[in-house]
Motif scaffolding. Sequence first.
Motif, PDB file in Angstrom:
ATOM      1  N   GLU A  53      -7.968 -16.092   0.859  1.00  0.00           N
ATOM      2  CA  GLU A  53      -7.787 -14.862   1.613  1.00  0.00           C
ATOM      3  C   GLU A  53      -8.423 -15.024   2.981  1.00  0.00           C
ATOM      4  O   GLU A  53      -9.336 -15.829   3.163  1.00  0.00           O
ATOM      5  N   GLU A 103      -1.685  -7.180   4.591  1.00  0.00           N
ATOM      6  CA  GLU A 103      -1.929  -5.739   4.732  1.00  0.00           C
ATOM      7  C   GLU A 103      -2.707  -5.460   6.009  1.00  0.00           C
ATOM      8  O   GLU A 103      -3.418  -6.315   6.527  1.00  0.00           O
ATOM      9  N   HIS A 141      -4.169   3.519  -0.900  1.00  0.00           N
ATOM     10  CA  HIS A 141      -4.377   2.081  -1.058  1.00  0.00           C
ATOM     11  C   HIS A 141      -4.346   1.329   0.269  1.00  0.00           C
ATOM     12  O   HIS A 141      -4.525   0.110   0.273  1.00  0.00           O
ATOM     13  N   LYS A 188      -7.021  -6.362  -7.542  1.00  0.00           N
ATOM     14  CA  LYS A 188      -5.753  -5.859  -8.067  1.00  0.00           C
ATOM     15  C   LYS A 188      -4.820  -7.017  -8.431  1.00  0.00           C
ATOM     16  O   LYS A 188      -4.125  -6.981  -9.452  1.00  0.00           O
ATOM     17  N   ALA A 199      -7.147  -1.331   1.192  1.00  0.00           N
ATOM     18  CA  ALA A 199      -7.779  -1.729  -0.068  1.00  0.00           C
ATOM     19  C   ALA A 199      -8.040  -3.233  -0.096  1.00  0.00           C
ATOM     20  O   ALA A 199      -7.425  -4.006   0.641  1.00  0.00           O
ATOM     21  N   ASP A 200      -8.965  -3.630  -0.961  1.00  0.00           N
ATOM     22  CA  ASP A 200      -9.170  -5.045  -1.257  1.00  0.00           C
ATOM     23  C   ASP A 200      -8.181  -5.410  -2.359  1.00  0.00           C
ATOM     24  O   ASP A 200      -8.336  -4.989  -3.509  1.00  0.00           O
ATOM     25  N   TRP A 201      -7.175  -6.185  -2.019  1.00  0.00           N
ATOM     26  CA  TRP A 201      -6.116  -6.485  -2.981  1.00  0.00           C
ATOM     27  C   TRP A 201      -6.487  -7.614  -3.935  1.00  0.00           C
ATOM     28  O   TRP A 201      -5.772  -7.849  -4.918  1.00  0.00           O
ATOM     29  N   GLY A 202      -7.595  -8.302  -3.670  1.00  0.00           N
ATOM     30  CA  GLY A 202      -7.994  -9.395  -4.558  1.00  0.00           C
ATOM     31  C   GLY A 202      -8.151  -8.972  -6.012  1.00  0.00           C
ATOM     32  O   GLY A 202      -7.521  -9.556  -6.909  1.00  0.00           O
ATOM     33  N   THR A 215      -8.877 -12.864   7.101  1.00  0.00           N
ATOM     34  CA  THR A 215      -8.637 -11.733   7.979  1.00  0.00           C
ATOM     35  C   THR A 215      -8.136 -12.260   9.316  1.00  0.00           C
ATOM     36  O   THR A 215      -8.753 -13.153   9.907  1.00  0.00           O
ATOM     37  N   TRP A 245      -3.799 -12.214   1.531  1.00  0.00           N
ATOM     38  CA  TRP A 245      -4.195 -12.753   0.232  1.00  0.00           C
ATOM     39  C   TRP A 245      -3.084 -13.683  -0.253  1.00  0.00           C
ATOM     40  O   TRP A 245      -1.907 -13.330  -0.197  1.00  0.00           O
ATOM     41  N   HIS A 291       0.813  -1.215   0.000  1.00  0.00           N
ATOM     42  CA  HIS A 291       0.000   0.000   0.000  1.00  0.00           C
ATOM     43  C   HIS A 291       0.849   1.268   0.000  1.00  0.00           C
ATOM     44  O   HIS A 291       0.344   2.359  -0.248  1.00  0.00           O
ATOM     45  N   GLY A 335      -5.294  -8.269   6.809  1.00  0.00           N
ATOM     46  CA  GLY A 335      -5.835  -9.020   5.691  1.00  0.00           C
ATOM     47  C   GLY A 335      -4.721  -9.758   4.990  1.00  0.00           C
ATOM     48  O   GLY A 335      -3.609  -9.240   4.851  1.00  0.00           O
TER      49      GLY A 335
END
Length: 289
Positions: A215, A159, A196, A204, A199-202, A217, A284, A133, A282
């Motif tokens: 993924e 993240e 960022h 991206k 952010a939801d990195w999925g 948490t 991923w 980020h 989070g």
Amino acid sequence: MNHAAAHAGHHGADHPSHHEPDTASQAEILDLDAEVLAEHLASITAWLPLATTPRRIVDLGCGTGAGTFALLARFPEAEVTAVDASADHLGRLRSRAEELGTADRVRTVQADLDAQWPDLGRPELIWASASMHHMADPDRALRKTHDLLAPGGLFAVVELAGFPRFLPADAPAERPGLEERCHAALDRHEAGHMPHRGADWGPKLTAAGFTVEAERTITVDIDGSRSAAVGRYALGSMKRLRAGAAHALTAEDLAALDHLLDDDSPLSILRRTDLAVRTERGVWAARRA
């Protein structure tokens, strides 16, 4: 996984960007972060959906080595290339590797990942904890990571939602809600500098060519009595929080906060017995086809 890095994308942690503490202070917070959250780091490395045991690993934005040493412990046959922009952080990482007897399994590379990427080999696993980020162009960084990774290899992105919380909601008693007001002020301040974060990195990762396989948490809630390091971690983190939030706080809030951050004050955070570390991470796990 950490909260106090120095520059965009290359140290594994968050920081108030226009009120930089000295490098030694940053490094101390990174080391405390690794100590306090060691169990959570280990749980993430154990959770990774790996097809094979990796032998070559790259840690992007390694800071002082929290992720590097967690990965070395999880994969005892692996070698880790630790990448960071800070020569000081890399020096501390190398010293720690010597102490642990793992120096022969660690290669350090100083690099600004917003500029030219160095030759990092063809790793089977790439780890990026609290660094994506910070990137000036994270989509570019994800594409570069995809192309660097060996076919079939895994990219782990860890993240954080923001600074951890340490105090009960009613603390300090004369200024209840102080910590939350500090966080709100910092979030507003950082919104334009690190858009960022959180952010939801999925999507991206998918856009960069990865297949997101899993993924999750991670909820962190550590009672301060479990570790003597929690008080020092809270003190250092909240000093950084003050640096980023001071411009938006009232004089009364600043005075109460300064009592908490004064080691000699009877109200010092180091004297409290009700501290905890509360945050979320989070994670991923994305594969290159």
